[in-house]
Design a protein around this motif. Structure first.
Motif, PDB file in Angstrom:
ATOM      1  N   GLY A 185       0.826  -1.195   0.000  1.00  0.00           N
ATOM      2  CA  GLY A 185       0.000   0.000   0.000  1.00  0.00           C
ATOM      3  C   GLY A 185       0.867   1.253   0.000  1.00  0.00           C
ATOM      4  N   ILE A 193      -3.517   0.804  -2.961  1.00  0.00           N
ATOM      5  CA  ILE A 193      -3.891  -0.092  -1.878  1.00  0.00           C
ATOM      6  C   ILE A 193      -3.272  -1.449  -2.182  1.00  0.00           C
ATOM      7  CG2 ILE A 193      -6.084   1.095  -1.439  1.00  0.00           C
ATOM      8  CD1 ILE A 193      -7.485  -1.231  -2.869  1.00  0.00           C
ATOM      9  N   SER A 194      -3.097  -2.270  -1.160  1.00  0.00           N
ATOM     10  CA  SER A 194      -2.504  -3.590  -1.361  1.00  0.00           C
ATOM     11  C   SER A 194      -3.595  -4.602  -1.691  1.00  0.00           C
ATOM     12  CB  SER A 194      -1.749  -4.024  -0.101  1.00  0.00           C
ATOM     13  OG  SER A 194      -2.668  -4.255   0.957  1.00  0.00           O
ATOM     14  N   GLU A 242      -3.910  -7.385  -0.224  1.00  0.00           N
ATOM     15  CA  GLU A 242      -4.411  -7.872   1.063  1.00  0.00           C
ATOM     16  C   GLU A 242      -5.492  -6.945   1.607  1.00  0.00           C
ATOM     17  OE1 GLU A 242      -2.683  -9.122   5.481  1.00  0.00           O
ATOM     18  OE2 GLU A 242      -1.342  -8.284   3.963  1.00  0.00           O
ATOM     19  N   GLU A 243      -5.267  -5.634   1.486  1.00  0.00           N
ATOM     20  CA  GLU A 243      -6.263  -4.658   1.924  1.00  0.00           C
ATOM     21  C   GLU A 243      -7.549  -4.787   1.125  1.00  0.00           C
ATOM     22  OE1 GLU A 243      -6.729   0.220   2.334  1.00  0.00           O
ATOM     23  OE2 GLU A 243      -4.801  -0.684   1.762  1.00  0.00           O
ATOM     24  N   HIS A 277      -9.534  -7.799   2.385  1.00  0.00           N
ATOM     25  CA  HIS A 277     -10.158  -7.637   3.696  1.00  0.00           C
ATOM     26  C   HIS A 277     -11.210  -6.529   3.730  1.00  0.00           C
ATOM     27  CE1 HIS A 277      -6.436  -9.779   5.160  1.00  0.00           C
ATOM     28  NE2 HIS A 277      -7.398 -10.446   5.770  1.00  0.00           N
ATOM     29  N   SER A 278     -10.929  -5.417   3.056  1.00  0.00           N
ATOM     30  CA  SER A 278     -11.797  -4.248   3.163  1.00  0.00           C
ATOM     31  C   SER A 278     -12.742  -4.062   1.983  1.00  0.00           C
ATOM     32  CB  SER A 278     -10.945  -2.976   3.333  1.00  0.00           C
ATOM     33  OG  SER A 278     -10.076  -3.091   4.440  1.00  0.00           O
TER      34      SER A 278
END
Length: 256
Positions: free
Chosen positions: A34, A39-40, A42-43, A46-47
């Motif tokens: 990120g 943004i990553s 992984e983010e 999750h988000s």
């Protein structure tokens, strides 16, 4: 328009980002890490999908990187880097509260990089152009034989242009082939001769097929030793005008 490209910091992604921003669009990248304007993955998992109008997936491990042996582990990495990122984006899109205006998936790109030397990094992966230009610029062999295939050619600016064209025209659907209209029948030999002419250097000796297989492995060498006659029929019918419709003009611009 707010656009979210996966793999947007890569070779094609950087050109697309610059083009989109020059057209007044907002761009937020999805990358491994990120940071500012990104943004990553992984983010994202999750988000969920941030507020945006369009999503593009350019992510994928460089298939032709000769510094990676073609084994089961690398093959899985190549597949996973494309399939898993697409699945992640598809799920995020399906779960998003606001429907997207556009969803573009880039796949099967063998692109040509404006560099006379072989260089492979995460942000600027290599391609066919690295391989040929390195040979020609070293006054070495250029034309692949036997079985020089028909192959399509497209420069980065046109590939980015096609994606931008698709994003800005909401009525477009289906497959847009990213290949210059006058290049579908270009052989490796013709490509080498045109590249040598653009560089002002000779293409004297053919590279034997066994040498290509030795460098890239038998499975990957197929991409260089065999070809497909792909035409951009739908791309042209959609109204896109190629910046470089022919091989000679494209190579001269790149090496300049």
């Amino acid at each position: 328009m707010a656009c979210l490209p996966g793999g947007g910091t890569g070779f094609v992604g950087r050109a697309l980002t610059q083009l989109l921003r020059s057209h007044g669009h907002e761009v937020t990248h999805i990358s491994r890490q990120g940071g500012k304007d990104r943004i990553s993955w992984e983010e994202l998992s999750h988000s969920g999908l941030p507020l945006c109008d369009a999503v593009v997936n350019l992510a994928g491990e460089n298939v032709l990187n000769p510094f990676h042996r073609w084994n089961d582990a690398f093959c899985r990495e190549v597949i996973s880097s494309r399939v898993e990122t697409t699945k992640t984006l598809a799920k995020a899109i399906a779960d998003a509260e606001q429907p997207l205006r556009a969803w573009v998936l880039i796949t099967g790109v063998g692109y040509y990089r404006p560099s006379p030397t072989v260089e492979y990094t995460e942000d600027s992966p290599g391609g066919d152009f690295d391989f040929f230009s390195h040979l020609v610029s070293s006054w070495e062999a250029a034309a692949l034989t036997p079985g020089s295939p028909a192959r399509g050619v497209v420069v980065r600016s046109d590939l980015a242009g096609i994606v931008c064209h698709a994003l800005e025209n909401e009525h477009l659907q289906g497959i847009l082939n990213g290949v210059a209209p006058s290049s579908p029948y270009t052989s490796n030999g013709t490509f080498a001769q045109e590249l040598a002419a653009a560089l002002g250097r000779p293409a004297l000796l053919p590279v034997p097929a066994w040498a290509v297989r030795a460098v890239f492995g038998a499975e990957r060498a197929v991409m260089l030793l065999e070809g497909q006659r792909v035409v951009p029929k739908h791309t042209l019918e959609s109204g896109y005008h190629f910046i470089f419709p022919d091989l000679s003009g494209a190579l001269k611009d790149i090496v300049a």
